[in-house]
Design a protein around this motif. Sequence first.
Motif, PDB file in Angstrom:
ATOM      1  N   ARG A  69       5.033  48.548  69.134  1.00 37.95           N
ATOM      2  CA  ARG A  69       3.674  49.088  69.232  1.00 37.95           C
ATOM      3  C   ARG A  69       3.448  50.146  68.157  1.00 37.95           C
ATOM      4  NH1 ARG A  69       0.909  53.358  71.504  1.00 37.95           N
ATOM      5  NH2 ARG A  69      -1.145  52.844  72.292  1.00 37.95           N
ATOM      6  N   ASN A  70       4.409  51.055  67.998  1.00 34.76           N
ATOM      7  CA  ASN A  70       4.246  52.123  67.015  1.00 34.76           C
ATOM      8  C   ASN A  70       4.225  51.594  65.588  1.00 34.76           C
ATOM      9  OD1 ASN A  70       4.165  53.806  69.165  1.00 34.76           O
ATOM     10  ND2 ASN A  70       5.974  54.982  68.642  1.00 34.76           N
ATOM     11  N   ALA A  71       5.042  50.600  65.302  1.00 36.25           N
ATOM     12  CA  ALA A  71       5.032  49.992  63.965  1.00 36.25           C
ATOM     13  C   ALA A  71       3.660  49.368  63.690  1.00 36.25           C
ATOM     14  CB  ALA A  71       6.143  48.955  63.845  1.00 36.25           C
ATOM     15  N   HIS A  72       3.084  48.758  64.717  1.00 38.97           N
ATOM     16  CA  HIS A  72       1.756  48.141  64.574  1.00 38.97           C
ATOM     17  C   HIS A  72       0.688  49.215  64.345  1.00 38.97           C
ATOM     18  CE1 HIS A  72      -1.153  44.904  65.044  1.00 38.97           C
ATOM     19  NE2 HIS A  72      -1.857  45.720  65.817  1.00 38.97           N
ATOM     20  N   ILE A  73       0.749  50.299  65.105  1.00 39.38           N
ATOM     21  CA  ILE A  73      -0.201  51.406  64.928  1.00 39.38           C
ATOM     22  C   ILE A  73      -0.084  51.954  63.505  1.00 39.38           C
ATOM     23  CG2 ILE A  73      -0.696  53.809  65.577  1.00 39.38           C
ATOM     24  CD1 ILE A  73       0.066  53.012  68.465  1.00 39.38           C
ATOM     25  N   LYS A  74       1.144  52.223  63.079  1.00 42.56           N
ATOM     26  CA  LYS A  74       1.394  52.770  61.740  1.00 42.56           C
ATOM     27  C   LYS A  74       0.841  51.845  60.658  1.00 42.56           C
ATOM     28  CE  LYS A  74       5.250  54.196  58.753  1.00 42.56           C
ATOM     29  NZ  LYS A  74       4.794  55.542  58.386  1.00 42.56           N
ATOM     30  N   GLN A  75       1.169  50.573  60.746  1.00 42.28           N
ATOM     31  CA  GLN A  75       0.725  49.620  59.735  1.00 42.28           C
ATOM     32  C   GLN A  75      -0.803  49.506  59.727  1.00 42.28           C
ATOM     33  OE1 GLN A  75       1.777  45.513  60.349  1.00 42.28           O
ATOM     34  NE2 GLN A  75       1.388  44.994  58.211  1.00 42.28           N
ATOM     35  N   THR A  76      -1.408  49.418  60.904  1.00 42.81           N
ATOM     36  CA  THR A  76      -2.861  49.290  61.002  1.00 42.81           C
ATOM     37  C   THR A  76      -3.557  50.488  60.375  1.00 42.81           C
ATOM     38  OG1 THR A  76      -2.680  47.951  63.008  1.00 42.81           O
ATOM     39  CG2 THR A  76      -4.804  49.045  62.604  1.00 42.81           C
ATOM     40  N   ILE A  77      -3.119  51.685  60.736  1.00 40.84           N
ATOM     41  CA  ILE A  77      -3.773  52.903  60.237  1.00 40.84           C
ATOM     42  C   ILE A  77      -3.534  53.060  58.743  1.00 40.84           C
ATOM     43  CG2 ILE A  77      -3.697  55.423  60.294  1.00 40.84           C
ATOM     44  CD1 ILE A  77      -3.225  55.183  63.339  1.00 40.84           C
ATOM     45  N   GLU A  78      -2.287  52.934  58.322  1.00 42.08           N
ATOM     46  CA  GLU A  78      -1.985  53.184  56.912  1.00 42.08           C
ATOM     47  C   GLU A  78      -2.608  52.144  55.996  1.00 42.08           C
ATOM     48  OE1 GLU A  78       2.238  53.853  56.581  1.00 42.08           O
ATOM     49  OE2 GLU A  78       2.095  55.751  57.677  1.00 42.08           O
ATOM     50  N   THR A  79      -2.815  50.952  56.486  1.00 39.10           N
ATOM     51  CA  THR A  79      -3.488  49.916  55.701  1.00 39.10           C
ATOM     52  C   THR A  79      -4.979  50.208  55.617  1.00 39.10           C
ATOM     53  OG1 THR A  79      -1.869  48.285  56.397  1.00 39.10           O
ATOM     54  CG2 THR A  79      -3.930  47.437  55.531  1.00 39.10           C
ATOM     55  N   THR A  80      -5.555  50.715  56.704  1.00 38.46           N
ATOM     56  CA  THR A  80      -6.989  51.003  56.773  1.00 38.46           C
ATOM     57  C   THR A  80      -7.353  52.291  56.046  1.00 38.46           C
ATOM     58  OG1 THR A  80      -7.069  49.929  58.919  1.00 38.46           O
ATOM     59  CG2 THR A  80      -8.932  51.312  58.347  1.00 38.46           C
TER      60      THR A  80
END
Length: 158
Positions: free
Chosen positions: A145-156
């Motif tokens: 979940r945290n990896a997904h949050i990190k990737q989503t935010i940092e990509t956006t």
Amino acid sequence: MFCFEVATLVLAPPSVVFDTSLSVELHTSSMRDSREQAVAGVTSGRLSLGDQVTWRARHFGFTWHMTSTISAYVRPSYFVDEQVSGPFRYWRHAHTFESTRDGESGVEATLMKDIVEFAAPAGPLGVLAEALVLRRYMTKLILLRNAHIKQTIETTVR
């Protein structure tokens, strides 16, 4: 009862990470492997204090339902979700968000910490399940979940 903590550095301000972490859609997309869906209560948008949501997911070959509530909420630094009904004897997940800077780039960042406490049902069999399977499995889910949050935010954000 078992407790574990996970820390994740996200290259974005705490308000962004806090708000994103409360998104029903982000949660379901991060748990797509278990086909997790919000099926009752607040089923879309951003959760806030007092909100309840019932999640349906498939784990260990079985479909499970868990209703949780946002029992504490101090934007943008802290929130807690707790099980109201579901598979655990006890479930509490505290989320904290600390403002910091990335050591390499100096970019504004958030140290996101998850403190998860849970107890399996079924007395001694539940304690055995915690030791043999659930500790590792639940930690893996939070890391995903945290990896997904990190990737989503940092990509956006970038």
